[in-house]
Design an enzyme around this catalytic site. Structure first.
Site, PDB file in Angstrom:
ATOM      1  CD  GLU A  44       2.821  -8.395   1.315  1.00 25.99           C
ATOM      2  OE1 GLU A  44       2.473  -7.208   1.191  1.00 25.99           O
ATOM      3  OE2 GLU A  44       3.764  -8.902   0.663  1.00 25.99           O
ATOM      4  CD  GLU A  69      -2.017 -11.631  -5.288  1.00 26.00           C
ATOM      5  OE1 GLU A  69      -3.142 -11.650  -5.830  1.00 26.00           O
ATOM      6  OE2 GLU A  69      -1.691 -10.803  -4.395  1.00 26.00           O
ATOM      7  CG  ASP A 118     -10.964  -5.055  -2.598  1.00 22.54           C
ATOM      8  OD1 ASP A 118     -11.674  -4.118  -2.190  1.00 22.54           O
ATOM      9  OD2 ASP A 118     -11.143  -5.623  -3.693  1.00 22.54           O
ATOM     10  CE  LYS A 122     -21.368  -1.265  -3.975  1.00 18.90           C
ATOM     11  NZ  LYS A 122     -22.028  -1.869  -5.155  1.00 18.90           N
ATOM     12  CG  ASP A 154      -4.974   3.983  -0.012  1.00 11.04           C
ATOM     13  OD1 ASP A 154      -5.088   2.737   0.079  1.00 11.04           O
ATOM     14  OD2 ASP A 154      -5.635   4.656  -0.825  1.00 11.04           O
ATOM     15  CB  THR A 191       3.268  -2.037  -1.083  1.00  8.54           C
ATOM     16  OG1 THR A 191       2.337  -0.950  -1.158  1.00  8.54           O
ATOM     17  CG2 THR A 191       3.234  -2.636   0.317  1.00  8.54           C
ATOM     18  CD  GLU A 192       4.869  -3.647  -5.928  1.00  9.09           C
ATOM     19  OE1 GLU A 192       5.651  -4.508  -6.345  1.00  9.09           O
ATOM     20  OE2 GLU A 192       4.155  -3.810  -4.921  1.00  9.09           O
ATOM     21  CE1 TYR A 193      -2.811  -0.659  -6.310  1.00  6.30           C
ATOM     22  CE2 TYR A 193      -2.286  -2.667  -5.101  1.00  6.30           C
ATOM     23  CZ  TYR A 193      -2.929  -2.026  -6.143  1.00  6.30           C
ATOM     24  OH  TYR A 193      -3.700  -2.748  -7.023  1.00  6.30           O
ATOM     25  CD  GLU A 194       4.056   2.316   2.270  1.00  5.16           C
ATOM     26  OE1 GLU A 194       4.480   2.963   3.238  1.00  5.16           O
ATOM     27  OE2 GLU A 194       4.128   1.058   2.198  1.00  5.16           O
TER      28      GLU A 194
END
Length: 212
Positions: A44, A69, A118, A122, A154, A191-194
């Site tokens: 990952e 990471e 991320d 731009k 997302d 995931t945590e964000y999900e």
């Protein structure tokens, strides 16, 4: 988003060499020595706090996982989860994803996960997106033949950009979901964000792209 430095993060990472591989270049082409088996390896890129990979490693003991990471202040949270679960099929690397070619040889990896990367919205920052063509070449150079990328986000703009990037690179889109949590997809590990985004009712986009 600016990440806060966690005092003592480096010392904590150094204290668990059985989980944090400090010298990954030494295992290029021979990661089986780390896991002491010849199971397939999935990585990952941008593993964050580790919820996804810990869940995947528990769900699939026949697969070895490596989390990549860059930020020490983040990966230390993934380390805490790994210490608690003590999973023999999961390791972590505190390295820059752009340097993966230094640590993995062709065929070392069977699958790549990109989760909630991320978006770099731009146009002038497009080259930093983890689905930009130079990154796709980087993954191809370490994956087995016909290896796959599994991608979740997302961000609709990043998803559309990535589908185009995969296609223009010549990859096969095996699976595309515009609303993962309202689809028939089974076995999803969040995931945590999900979790956070889905609680707010935001759509989660997912695709599987295969090199040819």
């Amino acid at each position: 988003m600016r990440l806060r430095n966690k005092p003592g993060a480096q010392e904590r990472l150094d204290s668990y060499p059985q989980y944090i591989i400090a010298n990954p270049a030494e295992y290029k082409g021979k990661w089986q020595e780390v896991f002491e088996n010849d199971h397939p390896i999935h990585i990952e890129v941008g593993t964050g706090k580790g919820q996804f990979l810990v869940g995947m490693a528990k769900q699939n003991p026949h697969i070895n996982y490596i989390g990549i990471e860059l930020y020490k202040s983040v990966i230390v949270s993934a380390l805490d989860k790994l210490i608690e679960e003590d999973l023999p099929n999961l390791r972590l690397l505190n390295v820059d994803a752009s340097e993966l070619g230094d640590y993995f040889a062709k065929g070392d990896v069977s699958q790549v996960y990109l989760n909630f990367s991320d978006p770099w919205p731009k146009v002038r920052h497009a080259k930093r997106r983890l689905t930009y063509k130079t990154f796709l070449k980087l993954y191809e150079d370490l994956l087995i033949n016909q290896g796959e990328i599994h991608f979740k986000t997302d961000n609709q703009g990043l998803f559309e950009y990535s589908l185009t990037s995969f296609s223009e690179y010549g990859m096969l889109l095996k699976y595309v979901s515009l609303d993962l949590h309202n689809s028939d997809f089974e076995g999803n590990v969040m995931t945590e964000y999900e979790e956070r985004f889905s609680r707010k009712g935001q759509r989660i986009y997912r695709c599987e792209a295969k090199y040819q």
